[in-house]
Every structure is written in C-alpha cells, then in structure tokens.
Design a protein around this motif. Structure first.
Motif, PDB file in Angstrom:
ATOM      1  N   GLU A 174      16.561 114.810  43.609  1.00 24.57           N
ATOM      2  CA  GLU A 174      16.856 115.378  45.590  1.00 24.57           C
ATOM      3  C   GLU A 174      18.052 114.383  45.689  1.00 24.57           C
ATOM      4  N   ALA A 175      17.407 113.043  45.312  1.00 25.72           N
ATOM      5  CA  ALA A 175      18.251 111.588  46.274  1.00 25.72           C
ATOM      6  C   ALA A 175      19.416 111.910  45.229  1.00 25.72           C
ATOM      7  N   ARG A 176      19.424 112.113  43.977  1.00 26.16           N
ATOM      8  CA  ARG A 176      20.837 111.777  43.639  1.00 26.16           C
ATOM      9  C   ARG A 176      21.578 112.899  43.973  1.00 26.16           C
ATOM     10  N   ILE A 177      21.197 114.450  44.154  1.00 23.00           N
ATOM     11  CA  ILE A 177      22.139 114.855  44.258  1.00 23.00           C
ATOM     12  C   ILE A 177      23.027 114.659  45.467  1.00 23.00           C
ATOM     13  N   LYS A 178      22.425 114.575  46.461  1.00 19.98           N
ATOM     14  CA  LYS A 178      22.523 114.181  47.982  1.00 19.98           C
ATOM     15  C   LYS A 178      23.191 113.871  47.406  1.00 19.98           C
ATOM     16  N   GLN A 179      23.383 111.944  46.662  1.00 24.36           N
ATOM     17  CA  GLN A 179      24.727 111.300  46.333  1.00 24.36           C
ATOM     18  C   GLN A 179      25.802 111.382  45.915  1.00 24.36           C
ATOM     19  N   ILE A 180      25.074 112.075  44.799  1.00 24.93           N
ATOM     20  CA  ILE A 180      26.313 113.045  44.163  1.00 24.93           C
ATOM     21  C   ILE A 180      27.721 113.485  44.832  1.00 24.93           C
ATOM     22  N   ILE A 181      26.781 114.089  46.020  1.00 28.43           N
ATOM     23  CA  ILE A 181      27.951 114.848  46.895  1.00 28.43           C
ATOM     24  C   ILE A 181      28.976 114.039  47.951  1.00 28.43           C
ATOM     25  N   GLU A 182      27.643 112.961  48.643  1.00 26.04           N
ATOM     26  CA  GLU A 182      28.448 112.299  49.557  1.00 26.04           C
ATOM     27  C   GLU A 182      28.552 111.529  48.986  1.00 26.04           C
ATOM     28  N   MET A 183      28.882 109.952  47.756  1.00 23.02           N
ATOM     29  CA  MET A 183      29.888 110.221  47.276  1.00 23.02           C
ATOM     30  C   MET A 183      31.426 110.331  46.378  1.00 23.02           C
ATOM     31  N   GLY A 184      31.205 111.410  46.774  1.00 21.79           N
ATOM     32  CA  GLY A 184      32.193 112.082  45.988  1.00 21.79           C
ATOM     33  C   GLY A 184      32.310 112.026  44.252  1.00 21.79           C
ATOM     34  N   ALA A 185      31.972 111.891  43.426  1.00 19.48           N
ATOM     35  CA  ALA A 185      31.510 111.722  42.762  1.00 19.48           C
ATOM     36  C   ALA A 185      32.128 112.343  41.603  1.00 19.48           C
ATOM     37  N   THR A 186      33.113 112.091  40.477  1.00 22.34           N
ATOM     38  CA  THR A 186      34.110 112.913  40.001  1.00 22.34           C
ATOM     39  C   THR A 186      33.627 112.808  38.439  1.00 22.34           C
ATOM     40  N   THR A 187      32.799 112.170  38.091  1.00 21.38           N
ATOM     41  CA  THR A 187      31.463 112.315  36.871  1.00 21.38           C
ATOM     42  C   THR A 187      30.464 112.362  36.991  1.00 21.38           C
ATOM     43  N   VAL A 188      29.058 113.034  36.413  1.00 20.86           N
ATOM     44  CA  VAL A 188      27.870 112.898  35.942  1.00 20.86           C
ATOM     45  C   VAL A 188      28.091 112.537  34.720  1.00 20.86           C
ATOM     46  N   CYS A 189      26.375 111.675  34.659  1.00 18.95           N
ATOM     47  CA  CYS A 189      26.765 110.919  33.300  1.00 18.95           C
ATOM     48  C   CYS A 189      24.854 111.205  33.576  1.00 18.95           C
TER      49      CYS A 189
END
Length: 447
Positions: A174-189
């Motif tokens: 859950e924390a990772r998903i929220k961080q991906i959204i919050e930080m505007g990640a363009t690439t996920v590994c």
C-alpha cells in the motif's frame, strides 16, 4: 531534448564479424586471467587438458570444460564461504550478494570489486536505455534491497543515466503504491508477479493507477513470466504502460538480456560483454537458430569471480538480430527465458513445465494467483492440482472457468488431467521477489 537511440552505438551496431573478433579477444583475456588467478578455474582447465593459448577462434571455446552450479556450491562447502573461485584477494571487494535461494539449497555467494560494480550497472544501462529510460524519468524500485542482487545494479544504472531514483525498500505494498502516485514515477521496476499484485492492491484501495499515476514503463525481471504474452497483456492494460522484460543472474552479477523499445517478442543478448551458447541439454552439442536449448554463458565483465561456460539450465530459443527492427546486431532470445530445464516435472509420463502452465493460466484475467501442487494418490499415482484464487467479484465465474481451463491445460499436455481447486482469496502466498508456485509433495523426487 532529443536523445540518441543507443547507449553505446558503436558496440550495439557492430558488424557481426567485428563483434565476433571482439568476443574472441575478450574470451582469451578472461581465460588467461582465470587460469592465472583463480585456483578453481586453473584446476578445471588442467583436468580438461585446456590452456588459454588454445583459443585461436571462437569455436575453440568448446575446448573449455562446462561449469556447473553444483561445482560452484561444492567448492563453497569445501572451502567456506567463497570456495577457491576468487581471482583476487577478498579485501578488494566492495559488495557482497547471494542468490535468492531455494529451500534446502546452498546459496551462491559472490563478491564484487569497484570495477565489477561499475560494469554491473553499465549492463543495466544498456537495457534501460534501450527500453526508453531517460534522464527525465522517475524510476521506482518495488524491491526490498536485501542481500539478493535483484535490482541493485539497475538502481545504480539509473543514477548513471541521470534519472531520479526512488528505492521502494522495506515498505508495505500500500505504501509503495501511494509513493508511486505521489512521486509521479514514470517507470516501475519489479517482478511480473509483484507488478500484478500491486495493481490488484491498488484496485482494493480504490486507486486508479492509470488515471492517478504517470507510469508509462514497467521493467520486469526475476521470473520467466516477463515474456509470457498473456502476462504482458494483463500488465499493459492494468498499468496503461509498455512492459519490457530483462533477465540476469547472481552468477554473472547483472543482466545479460533485455527487451528494447521495438519489442520484437524477445530479448537482445548483450553480446559485446557476454558470449552465449545454446546447447542441447543432454548431449552438450550446439543447436541452431530456432531450436530450444540450454543457455551456457561466459561473462567478460566480472573479474572477481569469473563465470566461464556456466550452465544456466535456462531454456531458450535463439534467433538472428534481424528479427528486430531496432538496428542492433545482437541476437535475440525469442520469448526471453522460457523456463528452466530442471523445473520440468514428470506426471504420469507427461512433461510439465511451470512456465507453460502459467502461460495458459494467465490467459484468464479473472485469476489473481495460483499454485501448482504435486502429490501422490495412495502412494501409487502422481497427481497435479492447480490451486487458484480469483480476483474479487469474479467468484461467479468459477464453474465455467474450471471447465475451460481444465480443457486448455489438458490439450497442451497430451490429455493429462489437472485437478483444479478454488482457494479463498488471500490464502495463497503473494511474492515480491521470485515467485515460488510449485510444491512437490511426492515422497520420491521425480526427474
């Protein structure tokens, strides 16, 4: 800003004849180093009657004895922790890693020097750049950062590329998903399994990853599923992003194959840094383009622990570089890593490969997770049961799915009957790193 297409345009587009000359030069140099510095390799070379001076052309590589995981582990057991493989003093190491391990097996332990580690990140840079990662990207690593080598090299490659790196670390999904959204990640590994799990968790949290996020690239590693078309299709639809596969090994320290942005249905071999052979797993003879065989890898980069003609047990089909339109002259493994020869299980006279089973299961978008359970009925007959979890809201599809999936599995396995068992959602294990979905509960191991 316009960026070049290739990370290293000279070597990525090198004419085949020049590429092979480069490989021969590097092969000689690595063998000379291993013979002079690694007691393990010197002992093996001499037992096989091989000396580096015998390398006059690439075909002479077949004079070199094949190296196995079993030999590596035996050396570690005889002389803990690293055996006699090291080609330089242990004090020169700056990094320690080990394989993710399988229950009951000794992990392979490795050390790397500063020079090795720079090379490790460079190999990841080939792959990330080829798939479209640029300095303007924000790259999120959904990875636990333990002793398993995993995405460590990719992390440092992104720093080399100039991209913003966000280490997921020891967080909840859950924390990772929220961080991906919050930080505007363009690439996920991540691994393919964990990418599917993150999307499913986001659905449960009421988060629309496509609408709320900026992810346009998923880069996968760690499992053969990264090149299974049904898995890629599910992930592309779920994340609204392009999905690219890579594969690496702790034994060589980094990736040796990657999928480029042209996505030719396979992964390019980094041929200026690896000499890859495809051999028949029983006879050891080379197989041609388009034929299934076993990957045997020689790494030119890591000097601390040389890997020369190492039997990976990976199943691959090699095809020419011209299969892809990207312009690279490096050959391709069609369909990436197709599984492992030692993963094959014999059930009532039929060969069953977990990767092939997963390829069929992933055609059903309503299935969330699965497990392959092998057992012996009344100590007489081998049975195979597929335990399945459906995504929430799809429970009503079970009976129809059970019938059709059973037919699909049987048709692909010479009529073998698969037992299908519906599990309550959340009871099967979910994985962040390499998924282990096969349980062999039979009293005697089958080969």
């Amino acid at each position: 800003m316009a960026y070049p297409e290739y990370w290293n345009p000279k070597t990525e587009t090198l004419p085949r004849e020049e590429l092979q000359a480069l490989q021969l030069h590097k092969l000689r140099r690595m063998c000379e180093w291993a013979y002079a510095k690694s007691p393990f390799h010197k002992r093996r070379f001499e037992a096989a009657g091989f000396h580096p001076d015998q390398l006059q052309r690439l075909d002479d590589i077949r004079r070199i004895p094949l190296m196995t995981r079993e030999e590596w582990m035996e050396a570690q057991i005889d002389n803990p922790l690293f055996g006699d493989l090291l080609a330089t003093d242990q004090t020169n190491a700056i990094r320690y890693h080990l394989t993710s391990g399988t229950s009951g097996r000794t992990p392979i332990r490795v050390l790397d020097s500063m020079k090795d580690w720079d090379w490790i990140s460079e190999m990841w840079a080939y792959g990330f750049w080829a798939f479209g990662v640029r300095p303007t990207d924000t790259v999120y690593f959904a990875f636990g950062y333990g002793s398993f080598i995993g995405f460590w090299g990719a992390h440092y490659c992104c720093e080399k590329l100039g991209a913003l790196v966000i280490p997921g670390g020891a967080q909840t999904t859950e924390a990772r998903i929220k961080q991906i959204i919050e930080m505007g990640a363009t690439t996920v590994c991540s691994t393919p399994t964990y990418a599917l799990h993150m999307w499913q968790k986001a659905q449960e949290l009421g988060i629309d990853i496509v609408k709320e996020g900026r992810v346009n690239k998923l880069i996968l590693s760690g499992e053969p599923a990264g090149s299974i078309p049904a898995v890629k299709r599910q992930l592309e639809e779920a994340w609204g992003a392009r999905v690219g596969d890579t594969a690496g090994m702790t034994e060589v320290g980094t990736i040796m194959i990657f999928e480029c942005s042209h996505q030719p249905g396979g992964t390019h071999i980094i041929e200026d840094h690896f000499l890859e052979e495809v051999l028949h797993p029983q006879t050891g003879e080379p197989v041609g383009y388009g034929e299934l065989g076993e990957r045997v890898v020689t790494s030119f980069g890591r000097g601390f622990i040389p890997a020369i003609r190492y039997r990976s047990k990976d199943m691959v089909v090699r095809v020419p570089a011209s299969t892809c339109t990207c312009g690279r002259t490096w050959d391709i493994y069609e369909g990436g890593i197709r599984g492992r020869w030692d993963d094959m299980k014999l059930i009532r006279g039929t060969n069953v490969y977990p990767r092939a089973v997963e390829a069929i299961i992933r055609e059903y978008a309503s299935i969330d997770e699965f497990q392959i359970y092998l057992w012996r009925k009344d100590n007489l007959q081998d049975e195979i049961t597929i335990r399945l979890e459906l995504k929430p809201g799809h429970e009503g599809e079970w009976e129809q799915l059970r019938q059709q999936l059973g037919k699909d599995l049987a048709n692909a396995h010479e009529g073998l009957r698969f037992n299908l068992e519906l599990m309550e959602y959340g009871t099967l294990p979910h994985f962040e790193l390499k998924a282990r979905r096969l349980i062999d509960a039979r009293p005697v191991a089958q080969y």
